[in-house]
Design a protein around this motif. Structure first.
Motif, PDB file in Angstrom:
ATOM      1  N   LEU A 129       6.008  -0.761  -4.596  1.00  0.00           N
ATOM      2  CA  LEU A 129       7.343  -0.221  -4.848  1.00  0.00           C
ATOM      3  C   LEU A 129       8.029   0.155  -3.539  1.00  0.00           C
ATOM      4  CD1 LEU A 129       6.867   1.966  -8.057  1.00  0.00           C
ATOM      5  CD2 LEU A 129       8.582   0.184  -7.723  1.00  0.00           C
ATOM      6  N   HIS A 130       7.279   0.815  -2.653  1.00  0.00           N
ATOM      7  CA  HIS A 130       7.833   1.222  -1.369  1.00  0.00           C
ATOM      8  C   HIS A 130       8.288   0.009  -0.573  1.00  0.00           C
ATOM      9  CE1 HIS A 130       8.163   3.764   2.321  1.00  0.00           C
ATOM     10  NE2 HIS A 130       7.856   2.623   2.893  1.00  0.00           N
ATOM     11  N   LEU A 131       7.442  -1.048  -0.572  1.00  0.00           N
ATOM     12  CA  LEU A 131       7.750  -2.240   0.219  1.00  0.00           C
ATOM     13  C   LEU A 131       9.027  -2.941  -0.240  1.00  0.00           C
ATOM     14  CD1 LEU A 131       4.176  -3.775   0.622  1.00  0.00           C
ATOM     15  CD2 LEU A 131       5.580  -2.762   2.414  1.00  0.00           C
ATOM     16  N   THR A 132       9.275  -2.920  -1.557  1.00  0.00           N
ATOM     17  CA  THR A 132      10.479  -3.608  -2.046  1.00  0.00           C
ATOM     18  C   THR A 132      11.733  -2.955  -1.492  1.00  0.00           C
ATOM     19  OG1 THR A 132      10.395  -2.280  -4.058  1.00  0.00           O
ATOM     20  CG2 THR A 132       9.453  -4.485  -4.179  1.00  0.00           C
ATOM     21  N   GLY A 133      11.648  -1.634  -1.183  1.00  0.00           N
ATOM     22  CA  GLY A 133      12.832  -0.931  -0.704  1.00  0.00           C
ATOM     23  C   GLY A 133      12.834  -0.613   0.781  1.00  0.00           C
ATOM     24  N   CYS A 134      11.759  -1.049   1.505  1.00  0.00           N
ATOM     25  CA  CYS A 134      11.676  -0.679   2.915  1.00  0.00           C
ATOM     26  C   CYS A 134      11.403  -1.899   3.783  1.00  0.00           C
ATOM     27  CB  CYS A 134      10.578   0.367   3.107  1.00  0.00           C
ATOM     28  SG  CYS A 134      10.381   0.899   4.808  1.00  0.00           S
TER      29      CYS A 134
END
Lengths: 147, 204
Positions: free
Chosen positions: A28-33
């Motif tokens: 989830l973090h990677l999709t937004g960062c």
């Protein structure tokens, strides 16, 4: 999840060595960062370089050399075993006080017990050595002729 | 003699029961990975062969007394690691010097493995040597954990067992190792191919 925390476990994420729960959080973090996503890409890229390294076949001399070492070890232990067997001989002289009628009964019992202890100790050691020598000889000599 | 398809546990059991030839199955199975593990740690094929023999000799002489081994492979890798670390200590060097390895004619032999590839794969060949050099520039611990994970394909749990550390410690060690590896590769690329290539060509 914060970037610092994510980066600490990115290796585990890359290797699939991360719990389902954490994996989902990282994903989830990677999709937004984009920064962390790029960090992961670089990690994967450099790690991938290692995957390109050749896996070399050892030369036949590795096995031949190993058998030589095992044979030499067998020879060495056979010598120790022989010395151990010879070392049993002085035990014979310990029987003298045991058989001496002039000594008090309890002294003779004492000498008998200590002689038996020494004999069984030496016997166990020799049995152990002989078993190892047998292993070494079987592997070093008999198996060696196959190839 | 046990069949070639026997598991490690079955071979160990057979050996401990007195079938010395069961060792052969284990040796044939692990000869190549153990050799490559040591090779990537030391960078020197001749030394690696020597150390691999030492490791397997230790396995042969102590397997009988090892008792109930839950994981033979981890035990074998532990012994191999000890043999390799002893070798490094004996060389009286804190870290294996890259220059010493090259002087022994190490890396050119590794480069030789790729020398039969056609021109079109030149870049890939360069990457292979680069990765090998990069590995040798790492600290022993980082080199070890990277090899065990990336080249030997072992799980974090097994690596932890081999190195005597927790799985969490493996995670952070591996992470730091990858970062150091990346830094070394970048440094290598900045240094340029000239120096390294010249040395390699000379040794042929």
């Amino acid at each position: 999840m914060k970037c610092d925390d994510v980066r600490l476990v990115l290796s585990a994420y890359l290797d699939g060595e991360i719990s389902e729960v954490d994996r989902e959080k990282v994903r989830l973090h990677l999709t937004g960062c984009p920064d962390c996503a790029q960090f992961l890409d670089e990690l994967a890229e450099y790690s991938g370089l290692l995957g390109e390294l050749a896996d070399l076949a050892p030369s036949p001399s590795l096995e031949i050399g190993l058998r030589g070492r095992i044979r030499r070890r067998a020879a060495l232990w056979a010598v120790f075993t022989l010395l151990g067997i010879i070392g049993v001989v002085p035990l014979w002289s310990m029987l003298a006080p045991v058989l001496n009628p002039a000594l008090p009964f309890w002294a003779r019992v004492g000498f008998t017990i200590s002689t038996l202890c020494l004999a069984s100790g030496l016997g166990l050691l020799l049995a152990h050595l002989l078993r190892d020598v047998r292993s070494l000889v079987i592997y070093g000599y008999l198996a060696g002729g196959r190839r | 003699m046990p069949p070639a398809t026997a598991t490690d546990g079955e071979l160990v059991e057979a050996f401990q029961r007195g079938d010395a030839r069961a060792f052969d199955g284990l040796f044939q199975r692990y000869q190549r990975p153990i050799f490559n593990y040591i090779l990537r740690m030391t960078g020197n094929p001749a030394t690696s062969e020597d150390l691999a023999q030492e490791a397997f000799l230790r396995v042969f002489t102590s397997l009988g007394k090892a008792g109930d081994l839950a994981n033979f492979r981890a035990w074998l890798y532990r012994i191999t690691t000890n043999v390799t670390i002893s070798h490094f200590r004996k060389k009286q060097q804190g870290e294996t010097s890259l220059e010493a390895s090259l002087a022994d004619g190490a890396l050119p032999e590794l480069a030789g493995a790729a020398s039969s590839e056609p021109e079109g794969q030149h870049l890939r060949r360069e990457e292979m040597e680069e990765a090998g050099i990069g590995l040798l520039r790492l600290s022993e611990l980082h080199r070890q954990v990277l090899i065990l994970r990336q080249l030997q394909g072992l799980s974090y749990a097994e690596i932890g067992e081999i190195m005597g550390i927790s799985t969490e410690a493996v995670t952070s060690l591996l992470h730091r190792a990858r970062l150091e590896f990346k830094a070394q590769i970048e440094a290598l690329r900045r240094e340029g191919p000239a120096d390294g290539t010249a040395r390699r060509v000379q040794k042929r």
